[in-house]
Scaffold this motif. Structure first.
Motif, PDB file in Angstrom:
ATOM      1  N   ASN A  86       0.830  -1.268  -0.031  1.00 21.01           N
ATOM      2  CA  ASN A  86       0.122   0.114   0.123  1.00 21.01           C
ATOM      3  C   ASN A  86       0.766   1.298   0.033  1.00 21.01           C
ATOM      4  O   ASN A  86       0.533   2.291   0.496  1.00 21.01           O
ATOM      5  CB  ASN A  86      -1.006   0.047   1.074  1.00 21.01           C
ATOM      6  CG  ASN A  86      -2.181   1.009   1.163  1.00 21.01           C
ATOM      7  OD1 ASN A  86      -2.336   1.516  -0.473  1.00 21.01           O
ATOM      8  ND2 ASN A  86      -2.626   1.556   2.076  1.00 21.01           N
ATOM      9  N   SER A 105     -10.798  -5.149  -5.334  1.00 17.54           N
ATOM     10  CA  SER A 105      -9.951  -4.574  -4.344  1.00 17.54           C
ATOM     11  C   SER A 105      -9.119  -5.635  -3.749  1.00 17.54           C
ATOM     12  O   SER A 105      -9.501  -6.978  -3.532  1.00 17.54           O
ATOM     13  CB  SER A 105     -10.951  -3.988  -3.238  1.00 17.54           C
ATOM     14  OG  SER A 105     -11.658  -4.662  -2.501  1.00 17.54           O
ATOM     15  N   LYS A 106      -8.143  -5.141  -3.141  1.00 15.91           N
ATOM     16  CA  LYS A 106      -7.259  -6.049  -2.314  1.00 15.91           C
ATOM     17  C   LYS A 106      -7.796  -6.945  -1.306  1.00 15.91           C
ATOM     18  O   LYS A 106      -7.961  -8.227  -1.363  1.00 15.91           O
ATOM     19  CB  LYS A 106      -6.040  -5.638  -1.764  1.00 15.91           C
ATOM     20  CG  LYS A 106      -4.973  -6.322  -1.018  1.00 15.91           C
ATOM     21  CD  LYS A 106      -3.836  -5.773  -0.352  1.00 15.91           C
ATOM     22  CE  LYS A 106      -2.889  -6.816   0.382  1.00 15.91           C
ATOM     23  NZ  LYS A 106      -1.860  -6.106   1.090  1.00 15.91           N
ATOM     24  N   ALA A 107      -8.564  -6.018  -0.422  1.00 12.15           N
ATOM     25  CA  ALA A 107      -9.425  -6.807   0.606  1.00 12.15           C
ATOM     26  C   ALA A 107     -10.504  -7.619   0.188  1.00 12.15           C
ATOM     27  O   ALA A 107     -10.588  -8.733   1.029  1.00 12.15           O
ATOM     28  CB  ALA A 107     -10.275  -5.539   1.338  1.00 12.15           C
ATOM     29  N   LYS A 108     -11.246  -7.616  -1.089  1.00 13.52           N
ATOM     30  CA  LYS A 108     -12.199  -8.725  -1.524  1.00 13.52           C
ATOM     31  C   LYS A 108     -11.381  -9.769  -2.230  1.00 13.52           C
ATOM     32  O   LYS A 108     -11.792 -10.920  -1.823  1.00 13.52           O
ATOM     33  CB  LYS A 108     -13.138  -7.900  -2.507  1.00 13.52           C
ATOM     34  CG  LYS A 108     -13.995  -7.001  -2.057  1.00 13.52           C
ATOM     35  CD  LYS A 108     -15.114  -6.624  -3.200  1.00 13.52           C
ATOM     36  CE  LYS A 108     -15.911  -5.697  -2.741  1.00 13.52           C
ATOM     37  NZ  LYS A 108     -16.743  -4.960  -3.569  1.00 13.52           N
ATOM     38  N   GLU A 110      -8.457 -11.043  -1.061  1.00 11.40           N
ATOM     39  CA  GLU A 110      -7.619 -11.777  -0.042  1.00 11.40           C
ATOM     40  C   GLU A 110      -9.055 -12.404   0.740  1.00 11.40           C
ATOM     41  O   GLU A 110      -8.577 -13.635   0.985  1.00 11.40           O
ATOM     42  CB  GLU A 110      -7.172 -10.660   0.950  1.00 11.40           C
ATOM     43  CG  GLU A 110      -5.583 -10.319   0.422  1.00 11.40           C
ATOM     44  CD  GLU A 110      -4.869  -9.684   1.355  1.00 11.40           C
ATOM     45  OE1 GLU A 110      -5.085  -9.266   2.385  1.00 11.40           O
ATOM     46  OE2 GLU A 110      -3.721  -9.520   0.657  1.00 11.40           O
ATOM     47  N   SER A 111     -10.074 -11.947   0.814  1.00  8.11           N
ATOM     48  CA  SER A 111     -11.162 -12.625   1.361  1.00  8.11           C
ATOM     49  C   SER A 111     -11.583 -13.933   0.503  1.00  8.11           C
ATOM     50  O   SER A 111     -11.911 -15.053   0.920  1.00  8.11           O
ATOM     51  CB  SER A 111     -12.433 -11.859   1.449  1.00  8.11           C
ATOM     52  OG  SER A 111     -13.556 -12.265   1.920  1.00  8.11           O
TER      53      SER A 111
END
Length: 195
Positions: A86, A105-108, A110-111
């Motif tokens: 980041n 997105s990175k968060a989605k 990684e989930s």
């Protein structure tokens, strides 16, 4: 099934069903020639798959525009610095022609990886392929065989000549545009003799 999905699955050794699951979670984006996904000094932590078009990663080195990689249909594209740390990107990612990408997105993402071992392994394979591509570029850049590097690049991405200016291809090969012109002229003469 779209051709870019097949290419993506082949490149990253991913089952089609998993690839389609990932695409369902992604959003489609359109870009015009010359648009940037991220510019040097900006942040972008998203992950993208190219469904149409050609992209170039490049940076400025003492005013010289240096191409690091090209990516086309079925390949992943993202800012390593943005995704992993980041932090601002050291590379600009630019559309060489009108293009379409699927992004997440990175968060989605990684989930998504965390939902199964198979998906976690996909994430690992993806980054292994990206690292391998970078090392190949570094090693081939030190090679004195510019003609062979040029031919290999065209074999991997024959559409590059259609969309990418020769000066960008020359910088990727770590040669001058004049050297690339001589290589192309020599190949043209060779073709006439053999043709």
């Amino acid at each position: 099934m779209d051709a870019f999905v097949r290419k993506f699955c082949e490149k990253y050794s991913l089952p089609i069903t998993v690839s389609l699951q990932l695409l369902e979670k992604m959003e489609k984006f359109s870009f015009r020639k010359g648009d940037f996904l991220v510019q040097e000094g900006e942040r972008n932590s998203n992950f993208y798959i190219i469904s149409k078009g050609i992209w170039r990663g490049h940076y400025l080195n003492d005013g010289a525009d240096v191409s690091v990689w090209f990516a086309s249909e079925g390949e992943a594209v993202f800012s390593s610095w943005g995704y992993i740390e980041n932090t601002p990107s050291l590379v600009s990612i630019e559309a060489m022609c009108d293009s379409e990408l699927y992004g997440i997105s990175k968060a989605k993402l990684e989930s998504f990886y965390a939902s199964s071992a198979e998906l976690a392994n996909f994430g690992r394979r993806l980054f292994e392929q990206q690292l391998l591509g970078l090392e190949n570029w570094l090693i081939s850049g030190g090679s004195p065989r510019a003609k062979e590097r040029y031919l290999a690049l065209l074999e991997e991405n024959p559409e590059l000549l259609q969309y990418v200016p020769l000066k960008h291809i020359a910088s990727y090969l770590w040669i001058t545009p004049q050297s690339l012109s001589r290589i192309r002229a020599g190949l043209g003469k060779q073709k006439k003799i053999n043709g």
